[in-house]
Structure formats: structure tokens, C-alpha cells
Design a protein around this motif. Structure first.
Motif, PDB file in Angstrom:
ATOM      1  N   TYR A 153      25.026  30.924  53.342  1.00 41.70           N
ATOM      2  CA  TYR A 153      26.096  31.118  54.321  1.00 41.70           C
ATOM      3  C   TYR A 153      26.628  32.551  54.371  1.00 41.70           C
ATOM      4  N   GLY A 154      26.099  33.412  53.523  1.00 40.21           N
ATOM      5  CA  GLY A 154      26.530  34.805  53.527  1.00 40.21           C
ATOM      6  C   GLY A 154      27.955  34.992  53.073  1.00 40.21           C
ATOM      7  N   ILE A 155      28.456  34.078  52.262  1.00 38.77           N
ATOM      8  CA  ILE A 155      29.840  34.144  51.786  1.00 38.77           C
ATOM      9  C   ILE A 155      29.834  34.433  50.289  1.00 38.77           C
ATOM     10  N   ARG A 156      30.520  35.492  49.903  1.00 37.36           N
ATOM     11  CA  ARG A 156      30.561  35.902  48.503  1.00 37.36           C
ATOM     12  C   ARG A 156      31.884  35.490  47.875  1.00 37.36           C
ATOM     13  N   LEU A 157      31.804  34.761  46.767  1.00 35.45           N
ATOM     14  CA  LEU A 157      33.008  34.383  46.042  1.00 35.45           C
ATOM     15  C   LEU A 157      33.445  35.554  45.178  1.00 35.45           C
ATOM     16  N   GLU A 158      34.742  35.829  45.210  1.00 35.73           N
ATOM     17  CA  GLU A 158      35.217  37.063  44.592  1.00 35.73           C
ATOM     18  C   GLU A 158      36.294  36.860  43.542  1.00 35.73           C
ATOM     19  N   SER A 159      37.057  35.790  43.613  1.00 35.51           N
ATOM     20  CA  SER A 159      38.153  35.600  42.663  1.00 35.51           C
ATOM     21  C   SER A 159      38.480  34.118  42.550  1.00 35.51           C
ATOM     22  N   ALA A 160      39.357  33.797  41.624  1.00 32.31           N
ATOM     23  CA  ALA A 160      39.750  32.402  41.444  1.00 32.31           C
ATOM     24  C   ALA A 160      41.130  32.323  40.819  1.00 32.31           C
ATOM     25  N   ARG A 161      41.821  31.257  41.149  1.00 34.41           N
ATOM     26  CA  ARG A 161      43.071  30.910  40.454  1.00 34.41           C
ATOM     27  C   ARG A 161      42.716  29.828  39.451  1.00 34.41           C
ATOM     28  N   GLN A 162      43.109  30.016  38.205  1.00 36.69           N
ATOM     29  CA  GLN A 162      42.761  29.053  37.175  1.00 36.69           C
ATOM     30  C   GLN A 162      43.994  28.611  36.394  1.00 36.69           C
ATOM     31  N   ARG A 163      44.010  27.327  36.060  1.00 32.80           N
ATOM     32  CA  ARG A 163      45.046  26.773  35.192  1.00 32.80           C
ATOM     33  C   ARG A 163      44.345  26.072  34.041  1.00 32.80           C
TER      34      ARG A 163
END
Length: 259
Positions: free
Chosen positions: A185-195
Motif C-alpha cells: 500500500y506504500g504506507i510506512r509506519l513511523e511511530s507508535a503509542r505504547q502502554r
């Protein structure tokens, strides 16, 4: 005396001859480390006397090798009981990357066990996390992530199929979800919120991770974002408490200036 059910015998130790220029202590350490890496955690290693006899060295030489093995995280000494195999902990840091990429950077081969995927309607909680309407079709994935064949984490995650149609047909057990989304899909994951919180493993989850019921685990709730800040994935995964440590960078609070 009955044998420990996970006892390592001297006959099972690596039998490679010493390398050129290698000291006796280095040779023993190499053999013990290779054995520890191929042996379940908690296995009882041979005694110093048995190792000294096997390698035909002094107990002092063996003790130095075992001390080094313990300092590298591959063994732990229990007074009065012996030395047991221990597998080094992996640091779960603030750096954002996929499980597959993380393991490869550590020199480990990522894999999966028990892969299952299903489509379902998003619950209110999952819809809110993904930013979709309740009841929207999502792909739910569950699998045990492994490193060099050893179970490390039980991954359960959700992705919107409205945004990523056809993803289920392309996804497979050992596929990196993040890598596949970028490729298709040409979408790059760059960050995340984690708990992160502490959980005790149920009998079912403990069996999947090859540990005992009630063992501690890190419950990591992750919301992964693309480079435009849009939510891509939401999941809750269990990481083995005996194999992971959490690393955080903490700084002092900024001083407030009162005028």
C-alpha cells in the motif's frame, strides 16, 4: 541421586577442538555458551568438578569460564543447587521497529507459531483505537513470535480492512505486517503509542509461550501510526517477562521561571 529432569551432561557438551590461540578457559566458555543457547532455560549445567574432569583442566579454570558465562547472561548460580542455564534478556526499547526487524538487528532469526487470522466487526474499543466506525470490518491476527525458534511474544493485533482491502489474503505466518503494508500500500509506519503493564499468564497463553501458568509477562498495548500520523494498527501483545526488560529514557523536568 536422581537426575535433574533438565540436566546437561558433560557428554552432550560441544566437542569442537580448541581454536588456534584459544586458551583452555575460552574453549570451555565457548562450549558452555553453545550448549546454553541450545538448551531450555532452567537446565542444570554440569558441576565444576565434572567439567574440570571432562576438559582436563583445574577447577579454577572452569570457575573462570562459568563466571564469564554468568556475566554474559547465559547462566545463573544457585548456592547449594548448582549452575542453571539462563537466556539473556532482550531490551524492549523506545526505538520503533517491527518484531522481525528487531530480531534480525539482534542477530536472531524471526519466525511465528500458531498463526491465525480472522475478519470480524470492530468493537467500540477497537473502532475508537483504529479511528473507524464500530462494526467496520477488521483483520485480527494472533501468532506467537519466535526468535531462533524460541517463543518470545504472543501477538494479537487489529488492522482496518476498509483501509487495507485484500490484506488477509496476502498476510502469512512469518510475514512482517509492517513490511507488507509498506510493500502493498506504500504506507510506512513511523511511530507508535505504547502502554506497558505487568500481567500474569493464563494457562492457555503460558502454553503458547512455553512457560508456566502464572509467569509474569509484559502486556504491551500498541497503536502504530504512519508517517502522516494516521492509525494503522492497534493490538495488545504479551512479551515473556523472563526474556524481556523495558528500557526508557528519563530526563529531568524543565525548570519553571517565575517572573
Amino acid at each position: 541421586m536422581p537426575r535433574h529432569r533438565h540436566e546437561v551432561t558433560v557428554d552432550s557438551l560441544a566437542a569442537q577442538p580448541p581454536k588456534h590461540g584459544q586458551t583452555k578457559g575460552e574453549h570451555i566458555l565457548e562450549a558452555l555458551q553453545a550448549t546454553a543457547q541450545a538448551t531450555p532455560a532452567g537446565s542444570l549445567l554440569p558441576s565444576e568438578r565434572a567439567l574440570a574432569d571432562h576438559f582436563r583442566v583445574s577447577r579454577m579454570t572452569v570457575r573462570g569460564a562459568v563466571d564469564e558465562l554468568a556475566s554474559k547472561g547465559f547462566a545463573t548460580r544457585v548456592p547449594g543447587r548448582g549452575t542453571f542455564v539462563k537466556h539473556p534478556q532482550l531490551t524492549h526499547s523506545e526505538t520503533f521497529r517491527s518484531f522481525s526487524d528487531d530480531m534480525r538487528l539482534r542477530g536472531l532469526e524471526p519466525g511465528s507459531l500458531g498463526y491465525r487470522s480472522s475478519t470480524r466487526g470492530a468493537t467500540q474499543a477497537i473502532a475508537t483505537a483504529l479511528g473507524v466506525e464500530p462494526g467496520s470490518e477488521i483483520l485480527h491476527i494472533e501468532r506467537v513470535r519466535t526468535a531462533d525458534g524460541e517463543p518470545m511474544a504472543l501477538e494479537r493485533t487489529n488492522v482496518s480492512l476498509d483501509r487495507f482491502p485484500g490484506l488477509r489474503a496476502q498476510m502469512s505466518a512469518d510475514e512482517s505486517l509492517y513490511g507488507l503494508i509498506q510493500r502493498l500500500y506504500g504506507i510506512r509506519l513511523e511511530s507508535a503509542r505504547q502502554r506497558v503493564s505487568i500481567s500474569r499468564l493464563s494457562a492457555r497463553d503460558a502454553t503458547k509461550l512455553a512457560v508456566a501458568e502464572g509467569d509474569p509477562a509484559f502486556l504491551v498495548e500498541r497503536t502504530a501510526l504512519d508517517n502522516m500520523g494516521r492509525v494503522v494498527e492497534f493490538g495488545r501483545s504479551l512479551y515473556r517477562g523472563d526474556r524481556y526488560a523495558i528500557e526508557m529514557h528519563v530526563g529531568a523536568a524543565s525548570s519553571l521561571t517565575v517572573s
